[in-house]
Design a protein around this motif. Sequence first.
Motif, PDB file in Angstrom:
ATOM      1  N   ARG A 244      49.419  36.471  33.905  1.00  0.00           N
ATOM      2  CA  ARG A 244      49.152  35.218  34.633  1.00  0.00           C
ATOM      3  C   ARG A 244      48.073  34.274  33.994  1.00  0.00           C
ATOM      4  O   ARG A 244      47.380  34.949  33.316  1.00  0.00           O
ATOM      5  N   ASP A 265      46.560  39.990  38.983  1.00  0.00           N
ATOM      6  CA  ASP A 265      48.019  39.720  38.573  1.00  0.00           C
ATOM      7  C   ASP A 265      49.003  39.131  39.484  1.00  0.00           C
ATOM      8  O   ASP A 265      48.507  39.060  40.737  1.00  0.00           O
ATOM      9  N   GLU A 266      50.078  38.945  39.206  1.00  0.00           N
ATOM     10  CA  GLU A 266      51.102  38.370  40.043  1.00  0.00           C
ATOM     11  C   GLU A 266      51.560  39.312  41.133  1.00  0.00           C
ATOM     12  O   GLU A 266      52.429  39.038  41.959  1.00  0.00           O
ATOM     13  N   GLU A 267      51.302  40.632  40.856  1.00  0.00           N
ATOM     14  CA  GLU A 267      51.715  41.598  41.936  1.00  0.00           C
ATOM     15  C   GLU A 267      50.754  41.934  42.927  1.00  0.00           C
ATOM     16  O   GLU A 267      50.806  42.841  43.429  1.00  0.00           O
ATOM     17  N   GLY A 268      49.455  41.407  42.820  1.00  0.00           N
ATOM     18  CA  GLY A 268      48.416  41.435  43.686  1.00  0.00           C
ATOM     19  C   GLY A 268      47.485  42.715  43.113  1.00  0.00           C
ATOM     20  O   GLY A 268      46.866  43.312  43.889  1.00  0.00           O
ATOM     21  N   GLU A 318      52.171  35.287  49.755  1.00  0.00           N
ATOM     22  CA  GLU A 318      52.933  35.377  48.594  1.00  0.00           C
ATOM     23  C   GLU A 318      52.180  36.076  47.502  1.00  0.00           C
ATOM     24  O   GLU A 318      51.231  35.415  46.954  1.00  0.00           O
ATOM     25  N   PRO A 319      52.282  37.374  46.800  1.00  0.00           N
ATOM     26  CA  PRO A 319      51.310  38.293  46.151  1.00  0.00           C
ATOM     27  C   PRO A 319      51.107  37.239  44.850  1.00  0.00           C
ATOM     28  O   PRO A 319      50.090  37.110  44.172  1.00  0.00           O
ATOM     29  N   SER A 320      52.105  36.607  44.104  1.00  0.00           N
ATOM     30  CA  SER A 320      52.037  35.911  43.004  1.00  0.00           C
ATOM     31  C   SER A 320      51.166  34.716  43.160  1.00  0.00           C
ATOM     32  O   SER A 320      50.832  34.064  42.122  1.00  0.00           O
ATOM     33  N   LEU A 321      50.771  34.118  44.368  1.00  0.00           N
ATOM     34  CA  LEU A 321      50.240  32.889  44.502  1.00  0.00           C
ATOM     35  C   LEU A 321      48.485  32.952  45.254  1.00  0.00           C
ATOM     36  O   LEU A 321      48.086  32.065  45.426  1.00  0.00           O
ATOM     37  N   GLU A 324      45.174  31.896  42.281  1.00  0.00           N
ATOM     38  CA  GLU A 324      45.247  30.650  41.596  1.00  0.00           C
ATOM     39  C   GLU A 324      43.956  30.512  40.910  1.00  0.00           C
ATOM     40  O   GLU A 324      43.841  30.073  39.671  1.00  0.00           O
ATOM     41  N   ASP A 345      51.048  29.386  49.460  1.00  0.00           N
ATOM     42  CA  ASP A 345      50.727  31.022  49.091  1.00  0.00           C
ATOM     43  C   ASP A 345      50.780  31.757  50.490  1.00  0.00           C
ATOM     44  O   ASP A 345      50.774  33.177  50.482  1.00  0.00           O
TER      45      ASP A 345
END
Length: 590
Positions: A244, A265-268, A318-321, A324, A345
């Motif tokens: 990310r 990262d985008e998976e938390g 939402e783990p990917s958000l 930021e 998110d």
Amino acid sequence: MRSERRLGRQFGWLWGAYGTSTLGTWLAFGAFPLIAIQVLHAGPAQVAALSSVGALVGAAVAVPLGPWVEFRRKRPVLIGMDLVRFAALLTIPAAFALGVLSFVQLLLVSVVVAAADITFRAASGAYLKTLLPAEDLLVANTRFESTAWTTTVIGPPLGGAAIGLLGPVVTVVADAVSYLLSALGIRAAGGQEPRPERRQAARQDRRCRAAVLKRFRRAVEIVRVRRMSDERMMRGYVGHSHGRATYSGTPVIELDGAPVTVSVDEEGLLWTCDLRGGGCVSRPLDLDAAGPDDDWYIENEWWDEDDDEDERKRLVTEPSLIAERVTVAEVDGRPVVVTGGGRFDFRLEDGDDVSGGIVRAWDVHTGRRIGSVMLGHVLGVCSLTTVRSERGLLAVSSCETGLLLAWELATGVKVIERQGSYNGEMAAAVVDGRPVAVTGGADRFLQAWDVLSGEQLGADLPGLESPVGGIAITEVEGRTVVLAGDGPRLRAWDLAAQEPIGAPLTGHTGKIERVVTATVGGRAIALTGGDDPNDWATTLVWDLARGEQIGEPLTGHFLESATEVAGTPAAVTRRWDSAVHLSDLTPTAR
């Protein structure tokens, strides 16, 4: 259209060979310095020598090869230079596998590859002229240029991912194989190439020497800049961003006595990477606790107290958000990472209602949430930081709508809510014992706020010509100074007097995206990261008291943050291959 015309089978093979070898080169971009650091444990002086001596000596060796190339058929020369590079690069993984890899070998291979590369380029242009008539050369060169730019854009990120997963030695193998494939492609092109006439070659000799000498001078200039950059490099490693972009910079905190970078990262997954050269460790964030507590739903009338459990819809994260924006701090002696959510998110369970901008604090050691989630934004967080106050540590953020919010980090209690500039940048610091935040964004003005009372301190700070790109607050010779990026310019204001300080500082060719400050040898300095198009990114260092740039630029380095390692002030930068570099700021400020 002219650009759609077919240029023939031979050109197709040559074009494919060029694209393959160029992509291999960019996949392995930066692999040699990382091998020197990670495998051979080389110091800054050796890394500087590897980057400078290889290119410089290689260019010098290539100078007398120019006339030799002109008197020979170009296709065998191209194949020969590809095979030389293939063989030279393969010695690296072979020596590594046998446990005999040395720094001297790295240096020699870099010289051979640089000389072969320059010779290949000198021959390729002449060979293209034998394949195509003059009217097709413009179309052919356009396709080569397009291929070069495409591989330049996609190669380093792919190479960075490959290095992070497989290590730098594997990317050297990929680079070597690309040269072998290039040689096979050029051989497959076939055709008859006339031997250059001596008289014709003699006329071309002067032009060839001039072309190679031009490359040599360019290599000398690149070496000079690289040497200044690499001599400052203390440590580098790959893969810190873990898939990310780190929009708010890579924060650094001391963990168990070691300085580490922190990212999510985008998976938390929460990642910490040891800046002293150690590895990276990941641990999952407790995403089950990423939403509000039950009391919040009742207080905000999302639920009634007598609702059955199956009637209670919760916010789903939402783990990917969720990260930021990222910053770090300490709460009661515990290292914490504070994350700011992006747009959308979280959403309502089994529903279409979505929102964004939740701020959360997590224990770095365990990944568990600390305190309550901090809500109030509607869209994504643009800037995030922490600041000390009489009410404890405060989390301060601004969002896309321009809303400035602050909470007690330990409890999640909201302290202020004020409207600032939309898509805003923000910085906070303690000024005269009070927490102060400065905001600015697309509206092209700066505002200073007392974070506890919410009062604006004076009028808007004047003089901006562009949307704000990065803000910092520091002290220079006894006065509080606000710094902000204004397009490619760095501007400064005296906060108490509310007036600009001197002329804007110039040096970047693109927009300044980040501004951080440090103290080196008692001198207040600023570091700016610019999106400079010629070098992808550039980091510059400024003496704030004298109002001038100091030291050489760190070209190709995007500024992440500033920190101290064992008492040494350092810049944390990132290259486009996702490698983090730690650069000593002490030589810059001498």
